[in-house]
Design a protein around this motif. Sequence first.
Motif, short mmCIF file in Angstrom:
data_model
loop_
_atom_site.label_atom_id
_atom_site.label_comp_id
_atom_site.label_asym_id
_atom_site.label_seq_id
_atom_site.Cartn_x
_atom_site.Cartn_y
_atom_site.Cartn_z
N GLY A 1 0.78 -1.22 0.00
CA GLY A 1 0.00 0.00 0.00
C GLY A 1 0.82 1.28 0.00
O GLY A 1 1.85 1.39 0.66
N MET A 2 0.31 2.24 -0.75
CA MET A 2 0.94 3.55 -0.86
C MET A 2 0.48 4.43 0.29
O MET A 2 -0.71 4.50 0.59
N ASP A 3 1.43 5.07 0.96
CA ASP A 3 1.10 6.02 2.02
C ASP A 3 0.62 7.33 1.39
O ASP A 3 1.02 7.68 0.27
N HIS A 4 -0.22 8.06 2.11
CA HIS A 4 -0.72 9.34 1.62
C HIS A 4 0.45 10.26 1.28
O HIS A 4 1.38 10.42 2.08
N GLY A 5 0.44 10.81 0.08
CA GLY A 5 1.48 11.73 -0.36
C GLY A 5 2.72 11.06 -0.91
O GLY A 5 3.64 11.74 -1.37
N GLU A 6 2.78 9.73 -0.88
CA GLU A 6 3.96 9.01 -1.34
C GLU A 6 3.87 8.76 -2.84
O GLU A 6 2.81 8.44 -3.38
N ASP A 7 4.98 8.89 -3.53
CA ASP A 7 5.05 8.58 -4.95
C ASP A 7 5.03 7.06 -5.12
O ASP A 7 5.67 6.35 -4.32
N PRO A 8 4.33 6.53 -6.13
CA PRO A 8 4.27 5.07 -6.30
C PRO A 8 5.65 4.41 -6.47
O PRO A 8 5.86 3.30 -6.01
N VAL A 9 6.60 5.09 -7.11
CA VAL A 9 7.94 4.53 -7.25
C VAL A 9 8.59 4.41 -5.87
O VAL A 9 9.21 3.39 -5.55
N ASP A 10 8.43 5.43 -5.04
CA ASP A 10 8.97 5.36 -3.68
C ASP A 10 8.30 4.24 -2.90
O ASP A 10 8.95 3.55 -2.10
N THR A 11 7.00 4.04 -3.12
CA THR A 11 6.27 2.96 -2.45
C THR A 11 6.87 1.61 -2.79
O THR A 11 7.15 0.80 -1.89
N VAL A 12 7.05 1.32 -4.07
CA VAL A 12 7.52 -0.01 -4.45
C VAL A 12 8.94 -0.24 -3.97
O VAL A 12 9.27 -1.33 -3.50
N LEU A 13 9.80 0.77 -4.00
CA LEU A 13 11.17 0.60 -3.52
C LEU A 13 11.20 0.36 -2.02
O LEU A 13 11.95 -0.49 -1.52
N ARG A 14 10.37 1.09 -1.28
CA ARG A 14 10.26 0.90 0.17
C ARG A 14 9.76 -0.51 0.49
O ARG A 14 10.29 -1.21 1.35
N GLU A 15 8.71 -0.92 -0.20
CA GLU A 15 8.11 -2.23 0.07
C GLU A 15 9.05 -3.39 -0.29
O GLU A 15 9.12 -4.38 0.44
N VAL A 16 9.77 -3.28 -1.41
CA VAL A 16 10.73 -4.33 -1.76
C VAL A 16 11.77 -4.45 -0.65
O VAL A 16 12.09 -5.56 -0.21
N ALA A 17 12.28 -3.32 -0.17
CA ALA A 17 13.28 -3.35 0.90
C ALA A 17 12.70 -3.95 2.18
O ALA A 17 13.34 -4.78 2.82
#
Length: 154
Positions: free
Chosen positions: A39-55
């Motif tokens: 899930g994407m946090d409010h205000g988060e860019d989807p690219v930042d979301t996927v990189l965070r989640e993979v990590a």
Amino acid sequence: MSRRLRVAAYAVCVRDGRILLARWVARDGIKRWTLPGGGMDHGEDPVDTVLREVAEETGYLAEVTALLGIDSMRERQPRKLSGDVDFHGLRVVYEGEITGGELRPETDGSTDLAAWHELTAVPELERVALVDIGLALWRQRPPAGTTRACHGNG
């Protein structure tokens, strides 16, 4: 009936004929393999979301190499106390490349294991539908970013 929208981002990471998957643990305890992401946090860019989640889910650092597509799913979800929910999931699917880190399971999250699986073995895995959707997008690279048939303008 209440409505809920969830936007999430996922990565298809394929290397040497293997795909990186995380094992998701459902609320009922059933475990199924899924693409790393969430899930994407409010205000988060989807690219930042996927990189965070993979990590978080795999221990790996990654980079996005392509936008593969967007999957939209809708389902009625029963709730014991509050009544059914009309759930709409919007899933942004990227191609990812692992750039560093070390494979490890997530701690205190929705997944309990991360592993590489041979692409030929995926059909035998207990998995969520998103794995097949992500692989179809990765293989087909549809111009419209979806494997669903076009149904006109409406």
